[in-house]
Design a protein around this motif. Structure first.
Motif, PDB file in Angstrom:
ATOM      1  N   THR A   1      11.075  -7.507  52.160  1.00 51.71           N
ATOM      2  CA  THR A   1      10.750  -6.060  52.181  1.00 51.71           C
ATOM      3  C   THR A   1      11.149  -5.471  51.021  1.00 51.71           C
ATOM      4  N   GLY A   2      10.099  -4.366  50.446  1.00 55.87           N
ATOM      5  CA  GLY A   2      10.675  -3.746  49.260  1.00 55.87           C
ATOM      6  C   GLY A   2      10.858  -2.396  49.676  1.00 55.87           C
ATOM      7  N   THR A   3      11.391  -2.028  51.004  1.00 55.79           N
ATOM      8  CA  THR A   3      11.490  -0.647  51.450  1.00 55.79           C
ATOM      9  C   THR A   3      13.006  -0.536  51.913  1.00 55.79           C
TER      10      THR A   3
ATOM     11  N   LEU B   1      19.874  -9.297  47.736  1.00 56.75           N
ATOM     12  CA  LEU B   1      19.005  -8.171  47.150  1.00 56.75           C
ATOM     13  C   LEU B   1      18.563  -8.685  45.941  1.00 56.75           C
ATOM     14  N   ASP B   2      17.601  -7.761  45.484  1.00 52.41           N
ATOM     15  CA  ASP B   2      17.217  -7.993  43.721  1.00 52.41           C
ATOM     16  C   ASP B   2      17.209  -6.489  43.352  1.00 52.41           C
ATOM     17  N   VAL B   3      17.684  -6.096  42.371  1.00 52.22           N
ATOM     18  CA  VAL B   3      18.012  -5.051  41.910  1.00 52.22           C
ATOM     19  C   VAL B   3      17.482  -4.556  40.379  1.00 52.22           C
ATOM     20  N   SER B   4      17.330  -3.473  40.041  1.00 52.05           N
ATOM     21  CA  SER B   4      17.081  -3.219  38.644  1.00 52.05           C
ATOM     22  C   SER B   4      17.679  -1.727  38.426  1.00 52.05           C
TER      23      SER B   4
ATOM     24  N   SER C   1       6.795 -11.770  50.735  1.00 52.21           N
ATOM     25  CA  SER C   1       5.643 -11.819  51.899  1.00 52.21           C
ATOM     26  C   SER C   1       6.423 -10.613  52.642  1.00 52.21           C
ATOM     27  N   VAL C   2       5.778  -9.472  52.643  1.00 52.36           N
ATOM     28  CA  VAL C   2       6.322  -8.347  53.343  1.00 52.36           C
ATOM     29  C   VAL C   2       5.553  -7.917  54.483  1.00 52.36           C
ATOM     30  N   ALA C   3       4.755  -9.007  54.799  1.00 49.77           N
ATOM     31  CA  ALA C   3       3.643  -8.611  56.095  1.00 49.77           C
ATOM     32  C   ALA C   3       3.426  -9.962  57.046  1.00 49.77           C
ATOM     33  N   GLY C   4       4.225 -11.014  56.784  1.00 51.63           N
ATOM     34  CA  GLY C   4       4.172 -12.068  57.598  1.00 51.63           C
ATOM     35  C   GLY C   4       5.105 -13.305  56.911  1.00 51.63           C
ATOM     36  N   HIS C   5       5.376 -14.304  57.768  1.00 55.10           N
ATOM     37  CA  HIS C   5       6.327 -15.227  57.388  1.00 55.10           C
ATOM     38  C   HIS C   5       5.869 -16.044  56.440  1.00 55.10           C
ATOM     39  N   PRO C   6       6.311 -16.706  55.279  1.00 54.55           N
ATOM     40  CA  PRO C   6       5.801 -17.525  54.282  1.00 54.55           C
ATOM     41  C   PRO C   6       5.054 -18.587  54.730  1.00 54.55           C
ATOM     42  N   ARG C   7       5.425 -19.211  55.950  1.00 56.86           N
ATOM     43  CA  ARG C   7       4.627 -20.396  56.238  1.00 56.86           C
ATOM     44  C   ARG C   7       3.177 -20.096  56.680  1.00 56.86           C
TER      45      ARG C   7
ATOM     46  N   VAL D   1      20.039  -0.171  52.355  1.00 63.63           N
ATOM     47  CA  VAL D   1      21.286  -0.956  52.519  1.00 63.63           C
ATOM     48  C   VAL D   1      22.503  -0.072  52.128  1.00 63.63           C
ATOM     49  N   PRO D   2      23.746   0.085  53.044  1.00 64.81           N
ATOM     50  CA  PRO D   2      24.678   0.688  52.726  1.00 64.81           C
ATOM     51  C   PRO D   2      25.198   0.413  51.164  1.00 64.81           C
ATOM     52  N   GLY D   3      25.609   1.660  50.242  1.00 57.70           N
ATOM     53  CA  GLY D   3      26.092   1.124  48.949  1.00 57.70           C
ATOM     54  C   GLY D   3      24.765   1.341  48.019  1.00 57.70           C
ATOM     55  N   VAL D   4      23.714   1.374  48.607  1.00 57.77           N
ATOM     56  CA  VAL D   4      22.567   1.443  47.650  1.00 57.77           C
ATOM     57  C   VAL D   4      21.889   2.645  47.858  1.00 57.77           C
ATOM     58  N   GLN D   5      21.550   3.437  46.763  1.00 59.34           N
ATOM     59  CA  GLN D   5      20.754   4.666  46.986  1.00 59.34           C
ATOM     60  C   GLN D   5      19.362   4.433  46.957  1.00 59.34           C
ATOM     61  N   GLY D   6      18.607   5.198  48.017  1.00 61.85           N
ATOM     62  CA  GLY D   6      17.280   4.858  48.167  1.00 61.85           C
ATOM     63  C   GLY D   6      16.760   3.366  48.592  1.00 61.85           C
ATOM     64  N   LYS D   7      15.555   3.088  48.466  1.00 63.46           N
ATOM     65  CA  LYS D   7      14.894   1.852  48.886  1.00 63.46           C
ATOM     66  C   LYS D   7      15.397   0.820  47.717  1.00 63.46           C
ATOM     67  N   VAL D   8      15.284  -0.526  48.456  1.00 61.71           N
ATOM     68  CA  VAL D   8      15.585  -1.713  47.640  1.00 61.71           C
ATOM     69  C   VAL D   8      15.062  -2.928  48.239  1.00 61.71           C
ATOM     70  N   ASP D   9      14.640  -3.766  47.445  1.00 60.67           N
ATOM     71  CA  ASP D   9      14.282  -5.184  48.023  1.00 60.67           C
ATOM     72  C   ASP D   9      15.300  -6.052  48.654  1.00 60.67           C
TER      73      ASP D   9
END
Length: 266
Positions: free
Chosen positions: A235-237, A66-69, A215-221, A240-248
């Motif tokens: 994904t930015g949406t 994850l990345d979180v803030s 890159s949320v709509a295609g592979h980086p290559r 994940v268990p343990g995280v409230q709401g949406k997360v990257d």
């Protein structure tokens, strides 16, 4: 063992058919242990806005994190780890005078749960690189498990800084920031960036630099032709268990054996 776990997952999925979607904090990831590295889990997290991937997709990669803030609020790190979270990048600072108020809580929670962590800095183009590097160092202690991250992207919605320096200026300032942090922490940071910023600034020309690409709509290559990447934010949406709401959610580019060596600095 792996076969038994996969059958259990399929059975759970069958029993779950037809149910209404649970709230995000109750979503359980489907996962199975790696046979080559039992400490790594191949997860299949939920997504509030799933993408129909074509060809190679995030599920082909075993190591996810994850990345979180502050926007994720308190996190149950032990639950997140057991669901398949193998690492986290935590927002620490932005510009030269803003610190994330949950950085220390997230860092200590991840450490206590055994989730490898690194910190990231959100760059503002209205402050010199050395001032921003100094601010980061003031707020982030030594001892991270992963390299830290320089997050560079355009800021068109900022209330204070919307300038767009030319590519040469961006690369020069980025190099200065990376050099200062490498000298202080002993490992060169990664650069996180987006498609338009990558294209506009030619930031791939930075020497000795690894990249984390969004890159949320295609592979980086396909989205970043010929780019070499270490992490992929797919994904930015995520849910994940343990995280409230949406997360990257992100994946590491490689199998568990490479992950273990890279994480150790090899």
């Amino acid at each position: 063992m792996r076969t038994a776990l996969m059958l259990a997952v399929l059975a759970f999925a069958t029993l779950s058919c037809g149910r209404s979607s649970p709230p995000p904090q109750q979503v359980e990831a489907k996962a199975f242990l790696s046979t080559t590295s039992p400490s790594v889990i191949f997860p299949s997290f939920g997504d509030a806005k799933p993408h129909e991937w074509e060809g190679r997709h995030p599920g082909h990669y075993p190591v996810h994190g994850l990345d979180v803030s502050r926007w994720q609020g308190p996190i149950d790190w032990r639950r997140a780890k057991s669901s398949g979270v193998s690492f986290v990048f935590i927002k620490a600072t932005e510009g030269g005078d803003v610190a994330d108020p949950l950085f220390d809580d997230h860092r200590r929670g991840a450490q206590a749960a055994g989730v490898p962590w690194g910190a990231y800095h959100y760059y503002y183009f209205c402050r010199p690189a050395h001032e921003q590097a100094k601010w980061f160092i003031e707020n982030v202690p030594r001892g991270a498990d992963l390299p830290h991250v320089l997050d560079m992207e355009w800021t068109p919605h900022s209330k204070t800084c919307t300038i767009r320096p030319d590519g040469a200026t961006v690369r020069s300032e980025a190099k200065r920031f990376l050099d200062i942090l490498e000298s202080h922490y002993g490992r060169r940071p990664i650069v996180y960036t987006t498609v338009d910023f990558y294209r506009d600034t030619d930031i791939a020309r930075l020497p000795k630099t690894e990249f984390w690409l969004r890159s949320v709509a295609g592979h980086p290559r396909n989205v970043y032709p010929k780019a070499a990447w270490r992490f992929w934010q797919y994904t930015g949406t995520g849910l994940v268990p343990g995280v409230q709401g949406k997360v990257d959610i992100n994946t590491f580019n490689g199998p568990p054996e490479i992950w273990a060596r890279w994480k150790a600095g090899g």
